[in-house]
Every structure is written in structure tokens, then in C-alpha cells.
Write a protein that holds these residues in place. Structure first.
Motif, PDB file in Angstrom:
ATOM      1  N   ARG A  76       0.820  -1.225   0.000  1.00  0.00           N
ATOM      2  CA  ARG A  76       0.000   0.000   0.000  1.00  0.00           C
ATOM      3  C   ARG A  76       0.846   1.264   0.000  1.00  0.00           C
ATOM      4  O   ARG A  76       0.719   2.133   0.852  1.00  0.00           O
ATOM      5  N   TYR A  78       0.937   3.388  -2.534  1.00  0.00           N
ATOM      6  CA  TYR A  78       0.353   4.479  -3.325  1.00  0.00           C
ATOM      7  C   TYR A  78      -1.166   4.539  -3.154  1.00  0.00           C
ATOM      8  O   TYR A  78      -1.801   3.560  -2.801  1.00  0.00           O
ATOM      9  N   TYR A  80      -4.591   5.648  -5.412  1.00  0.00           N
ATOM     10  CA  TYR A  80      -4.931   5.795  -6.827  1.00  0.00           C
ATOM     11  C   TYR A  80      -6.281   6.504  -6.929  1.00  0.00           C
ATOM     12  O   TYR A  80      -7.253   6.090  -6.310  1.00  0.00           O
ATOM     13  N   LEU A  87     -17.329   6.408  -5.886  1.00  0.00           N
ATOM     14  CA  LEU A  87     -17.765   6.293  -4.492  1.00  0.00           C
ATOM     15  C   LEU A  87     -18.872   5.252  -4.409  1.00  0.00           C
ATOM     16  O   LEU A  87     -19.642   5.084  -5.347  1.00  0.00           O
ATOM     17  N   TYR A  88     -18.958   4.532  -3.277  1.00  0.00           N
ATOM     18  CA  TYR A  88     -20.022   3.548  -3.104  1.00  0.00           C
ATOM     19  C   TYR A  88     -21.310   4.264  -2.729  1.00  0.00           C
ATOM     20  O   TYR A  88     -21.353   4.988  -1.743  1.00  0.00           O
ATOM     21  N   LEU A  99     -13.512   3.361   3.930  1.00  0.00           N
ATOM     22  CA  LEU A  99     -13.397   2.060   3.263  1.00  0.00           C
ATOM     23  C   LEU A  99     -11.961   1.523   3.174  1.00  0.00           C
ATOM     24  O   LEU A  99     -11.688   0.425   3.658  1.00  0.00           O
ATOM     25  N   PRO A 100     -11.013   2.278   2.578  1.00  0.00           N
ATOM     26  CA  PRO A 100      -9.651   1.718   2.522  1.00  0.00           C
ATOM     27  C   PRO A 100      -9.042   1.536   3.911  1.00  0.00           C
ATOM     28  O   PRO A 100      -8.261   0.607   4.120  1.00  0.00           O
ATOM     29  N   GLU A 102     -10.642   0.687   6.642  1.00  0.00           N
ATOM     30  CA  GLU A 102     -11.193  -0.574   7.162  1.00  0.00           C
ATOM     31  C   GLU A 102     -10.431  -1.754   6.572  1.00  0.00           C
ATOM     32  O   GLU A 102     -10.061  -2.685   7.275  1.00  0.00           O
ATOM     33  N   ILE A 103     -10.239  -1.666   5.250  1.00  0.00           N
ATOM     34  CA  ILE A 103      -9.574  -2.766   4.559  1.00  0.00           C
ATOM     35  C   ILE A 103      -8.155  -2.948   5.083  1.00  0.00           C
ATOM     36  O   ILE A 103      -7.672  -4.066   5.251  1.00  0.00           O
ATOM     37  N   MET A 104      -7.497  -1.827   5.382  1.00  0.00           N
ATOM     38  CA  MET A 104      -6.113  -1.913   5.829  1.00  0.00           C
ATOM     39  C   MET A 104      -5.999  -2.169   7.320  1.00  0.00           C
ATOM     40  O   MET A 104      -4.894  -2.249   7.855  1.00  0.00           O
ATOM     41  N   ARG A 147     -10.148  10.045   0.029  1.00  0.00           N
ATOM     42  CA  ARG A 147     -10.048   8.606   0.272  1.00  0.00           C
ATOM     43  C   ARG A 147      -8.645   8.094  -0.043  1.00  0.00           C
ATOM     44  O   ARG A 147      -8.114   7.247   0.662  1.00  0.00           O
TER      45      ARG A 147
END
Lengths: 257, 295
Positions: A76, A78, A80, A87-88, A99-100, A102-104, A147
Motif C-alpha cells: 500500500r 500508493y 490511486y 464512491l459507493y 473504506l480503505p 477498514e480494509i487496511m 479517500r
């Protein structure tokens, strides 16, 4: 920071192979703001995607932060930003920025702090609880940039992020992006097809040509780092813009021959 | 003010009058067609009637070829409201038996459908192999398979609700598979690339992107699925010699020439199906609003 050496990239299509990049070499230093400019089909997006490990070069050497692009992606390194905000719809602005994170696997308190910080950075305060459809196109793109800034990546890859916006909004977002870049000291690679945008934003402009996609000129900007929109009327600005235009034209002539 | 507003909207802006018009047209047609269909029986049973008497008789026969709407409504009111709901003559009792199997089959079918769809989306081998079988399964007439399922399950001692639920499942998993495969694949390449740039795991991709994107597709499938489930449960009651359920009621009606009984069971089944679909619609609107997908 990013090193591209003799990179070829060939797409296998139903109509036979298409050479998207030929013999592309490029060095991006830490803290650079590099624009890739050229007509459609010149491989500027492909080059950005190759840096992001979304495409794999057929030949040549490509490193990001001294690693292979794919390791850089997995680590992770970078953020993008795509052409569409992406957007969701079922998440609020806040939820989308989250979102990112949470993922990370960031902690809850850290997520909260970071959202606060980037929302202020992109001037979306007061819109945290709004859903994407309640925002204008420019605001959606700002949320999308927030984001990409929310996590600790020191490279920001942007693929025509303002391409779908009108000129007035685009000017405003351009100067905001410059401020952001100065504040965060990130390295930015920015794809565009607008000459003024490229000249206004960049410390380095990479001019590209199509069929096959290649670099025709690399221009080191002589403009001061701190600039505002008025700089577009200065002699330096006009000179650089001219050189970009010539680079684009020469690439076109090669193609005719 | 608010209430009268609601009433006004209900009558004049909704589909109240269009529906009423269609129902009226069908009703008139029905009464007309009942005349020639029941004429023979009236001729046989009664002598020396004038035309008016003939018409009235043919609309009120005890065992008509085609019962009229008011006879069916009367039978339904009788068997729904004036019988104890535990009685074998109560339509509520029979309706419940069928509803039980419908719901059990619907949940089984939905679960199976979602599982298959996940497999198809995540596994290349399943993607290439499962769909043709899923489609083939639906080309086999359910009337041919239902007795076999009942007989095979009976022979291993499983009777009652489960065999019927299995038949319901057999019909209802199909729309769910088709809808969910489409739904799980609905995120575009950019959204998937975006997840990739964050180096998201395939689990995160599923739960944070694919699954929420598929919700509108899921609901569309569920509406088809629940109606199919009800059909499955009724069909499951036909060959099993079941003594309870709407299907059993229809079968008993055909044995004894009780056309009114058949039609009242039919109407109840239609009413049940409509209520189930409406229920899912309400859940759908609530969920999608909550998710901000519709406004």
C-alpha cells in the motif's frame, strides 16, 4: 521514487497485439509532481496503471520505492484516484473515506482521526454524512481524493481525476490540489489531456504520443513551486505550454511518416 | 388533512382505478362465460324455466362446471372465518400447511442459490460447469420430479414438510442463482481495480463491494423465488396423497367434483402468493432506502 527503464507493454487483443508502450524510460524523484500528457491512445493511463501494478509490462524494468510494482501495491505504497470518483452509493462521504482504512485494518480511533484530517484537507467539512448522490461532481471527486489521502501512502497516482468536470470547478480543484501537494509532500503522478492543467500543476511534464505509446519529450518546469492561477499569464508559463504543444505535434508527425 | 391527502392519493394517483377497471372487466366476462358452461347442467336438472331463472340457476349451481366469483368468495369466507382454524375444513389450516413448506423451501432455495452463485463467481471450474446444469434442472418438468422426490424421501422415512420444502427449493433456487451471479458481477472493472490498489483480500472484496452491489438483484430474484416456492409446495402436495394443504384441497376437489372447493383453494393460493411478494417488496424498499440505493 519511481523508476521506469525501457518498458514495453503489449496488449494481446482479438485483432492481434497492440503496442501500448514502447521503450519508455522515466525517473520520478521524491516530492515531484509529474504530469503525463498526450492524446488518447498514447499510453499515459497504461503507464500509470503499470506503475500501480494494474498492468504488467511485457519488457523492461519498473520499480516503485525500490520494489517491484506489485510489492509496492501489496504494501500500500500508493493511493490511486480514478477518472470517475467511484464512491459507493450505499456509503456516506465518511463511510467512503473509511473504506480503505477498514480494509487496511486501522483502529477505530485512528480511522476517526484520519477521516477528520482529510475531510478538512479537501474542504468537505459538514458533508461527512451526505451520500454521494447528494454531492456535485467536483465534491465527489474531492471525496475520492480524500479517500486516497487517508492512508499512509507517499505516492498519489491520479488518472484524469478532473476530466469530467467543467473548467471553473477544475481550476479551483487544481489550485487546491497544488496546496494539498505542498502540505502533504507527496509524490504525485497525474494523467491529463489538458495542456494548461499539466503546465500549471507539474514540476515535470512528460509528453507522450500514440501508436505506439512513447515519450516524445520530458520537460522540467521552470515555474516556482508556489504558484496561483495568475501564473498562467506569465511568459514562463506560455513558453512551457508552447514546448508541450510542439512535443505533441512532433509525435503526431512521426505517426504520419 | 394528512389523512384525506392519503385517501386522495390512494384513489386518484395510485393504481386503484386501473386495477378496479380490470377486475370489473374480468368479472363481467366471468359471469358471461359461466352461462354457456353451466347451461347443460341447468337444462338437465331443471325443467320449464324462463330465461331469467335459467341465468340465476346457472350462476348458483351446487357443483357447477365454472363457479361464479360470488360463490367462490362465499366459500372462502365460510372456510376462512366460520371454521375453527384447526379444523380440516378450514382454509386457514390448509393455507398454513402450504405456507410452512413454502417458507422452508424458500429459505433453503435462497441459501442454495446464494452458495452456488458465490461458487460460480469465485471458482473458475464452477463458473464453467455449474450454469448449464442449473438451467437443465429447470427444463425438467417439476410434475415429473415431484413424485420421485416424495417417494424416495418417504422410503427413507422422511415425510411431511421436508419433501415438499425440497420441491419448493428446487424451483426457487434458480432465480436466486441467476440474479446473484449477475449481482455479484455487477461492480465494474474500475471498482475492482480500486479494491486491488488497496490490496484488499478476496473476502473484503466480497463483503465490502460484491455483496452490497448485489442486494437489488437479490430482491428481484427473491420475488420470483417466493412465488415459485409456493407453486413447488402445492405441486408437492398433489402426488403425495397429502390430506392437508392447498394442493391436497385442490386434489380432493377434483375427486369429488367440488369445483367451488378447487377454485377457493386456487384463490387462496393466489392471495398467499401476492401477500408474500408484497412482503418482500416492503422489505426491499426498506433495505434499499436504508442503504441509500433508492431515495
Amino acid at each position: 521514487m519511481i523508476s521506469v527503464k525501457d518498458v514495453d507493454l503489449i496488449f494481446e487483443t482479438n485483432d492481434g497485439p497492440v503496442q501500448a508502450l514502447r521503450n519508455v524510460s522515466l525517473e520520478v524523484e521524491k516530492g515531484d509532481f509529474v504530469s503525463f500528457i498526450g492524446p488518447s491512445g498514447c499510453g499515459k493511463t497504461t503507464l500509470l496503471r503499470a506503475i500501480a501494478a494494474l498492468e504488467i509490462p511485457t519488457k523492461g524494468n519498473l520499480t516503485v520505492n525500490g520494489k517491484s510494482p506489485d510489492s509496492a501495491r501489496i504494501d500500500r505504497e500508493y493511493g490511486y484516484v480514478f477518472q470517475a470518483a467511484g464512491l459507493y452509493p450505499w456509503r456516506t462521504v465518511e463511510g467512503n473515506i473509511k473504506l480503505p482504512l477498514e480494509i487496511m485494518g486501522y483502529s477505530k480511533t485512528e480511522i476517526k482521526e484520519r477521516i477528520q484530517k482529510v475531510i478538512e484537507l479537501v474542504e468537505l467539512k459538514g458533508f461527512e454524512k451526505k451520500f454521494p448522490w447528494q454531492l456535485s461532481g467536483g465534491m465527489q471527486q474531492r471525496a475520492s481524493i480524500a479517500r486516497a489521502l487517508a492512508f499512509d501512502a507517499n505516492i498519489l497516482l491520479m488518472d484524469e481525476p478532473f476530466g469530467a468536470l467543467d473548467e471553473i470547478v477544475r481550476d479551483r480543484l487544481n489550485s487546491e490540489l497544488l496546496d494539498l501537494w505542498r502540505q502533504t509532500k507527496k509524490t504525485i503522478c497525474f494523467v491529463t489531456h489538458s495542456i494548461p492543467e499539466a503546465v500549471f500543476l507539474s514540476t515535470k511534464i512528460v509528453v507522450m504520443s500514440p501508436r505506439p505509446g512513447r515519450i516524445t519529450d520530458t520537460i522540467q518546469s521552470t515555474l516556482p513551486l508556489k504558484r496561483d492561477l495568475n501564473i498562467r499569464d506569465s511568459q514562463d508559463f506560455i513558453k512551457i505550454a508552447q514546448r508541450v504543444r510542439e512535443g505533441l505535434k512532433s509525435g503526431h508527425q512521426d505517426e504520419v511518416l | 388533512m394528512k389523512f384525506s391527502n392519503f385517501i386522495y392519493k390512494f384513489f386518484f394517483e395510485g393504481n386503484f382505478f386501473p386495477i378496479l377497471t380490470i377486475v370489473t372487466v374480468i368479472g363481467i366476462f366471468w359471469y358471461l362465460i359461466a352461462l354457456p358452461m353451466n347451461a347443460e347442467k341447468v337444462e338437465r336438472k331443471f325443467k320449464d324455466l324462463n330465461t331469467t331463472e335459467k341465468i340465476i340457476k346457472s350462476w348458483n349451481l351446487e357443483k357447477p362446471k365454472l363457479p361464479t366469483p360470488h360463490q367462490i368468495v362465499k366459500e372462502i369466507v365460510n372456510t376462512v372465518f366460520y371454521k375453527k382454524i384447526t379444523s380440516k375444513r378450514s382454509l386457514v389450516y390448509h393455507g398454513w400447511i402450504t405456507l410452512e413448506a413454502t417458507l422452508a423451501g424458500f429459505f433453503l432455495g435462497t441459501a442454495l442459490g446464494i452458495l452456488l452463485a458465490l461458487g460460480i463467481v469465485h471458482n473458475k471450474a464452477m463458473d464453467l460447469s455449474v450454469m448449464p446444469w442449473v438451467i437443465a434442472s429447470q427444463t425438467v418438468p417439476i410434475l415429473a420430479i415431484a413424485p420421485m422426490i416424495i417417494v424416495v424421501m418417504n422410503s427413507v422415512g422422511i415425510t411431511g414438510l421436508l419433501p415438499k420444502a425440497i420441491i419448493s427449493m428446487y424451483l426457487s433456487f434458480f432465480p436466486v442463482v441467476v440474479g446473484m451471479v449477475k449481482g455479484l458481477r455487477s461492480p465494474d472493472q474500475m471498482q475492482i481495480d480500486q479494491m486491488k490498489t488497496w490490496s484488499a483480500s478476496s473476502n473484503q472484496l466480497l463483503w465490502k463491494l460484491r455483496f452490497p452491489s448485489s442486494v437489488p438483484y437479490l430482491f428481484a430474484s427473491l420475488k420470483v423465488g417466493i412465488a415459485a416456492s409456493l407453486v413447488g409446495a402445492i405441486v408437492g402436495e398433489l402426488p403425495s396423497g397429502a390430506i392437508a394443504g392447498l394442493g391436497a384441497r385442490m386434489l380432493a376437489g377434483t375427486y369429488y367434483g367440488q369445483t367451488i372447493m378447487i377454485w377457493s383453494a386456487l384463490f387462496t393460493a393466489a392471495f398467499l402468493a401476492a401477500s408474500l411478494v408484497i412482503t418482500i417488496n416492503i422489505v426491499q424498499n426498506f433495505t434499499l432506502k436504508k442503504m441509500a440505493i433508492i431515495t
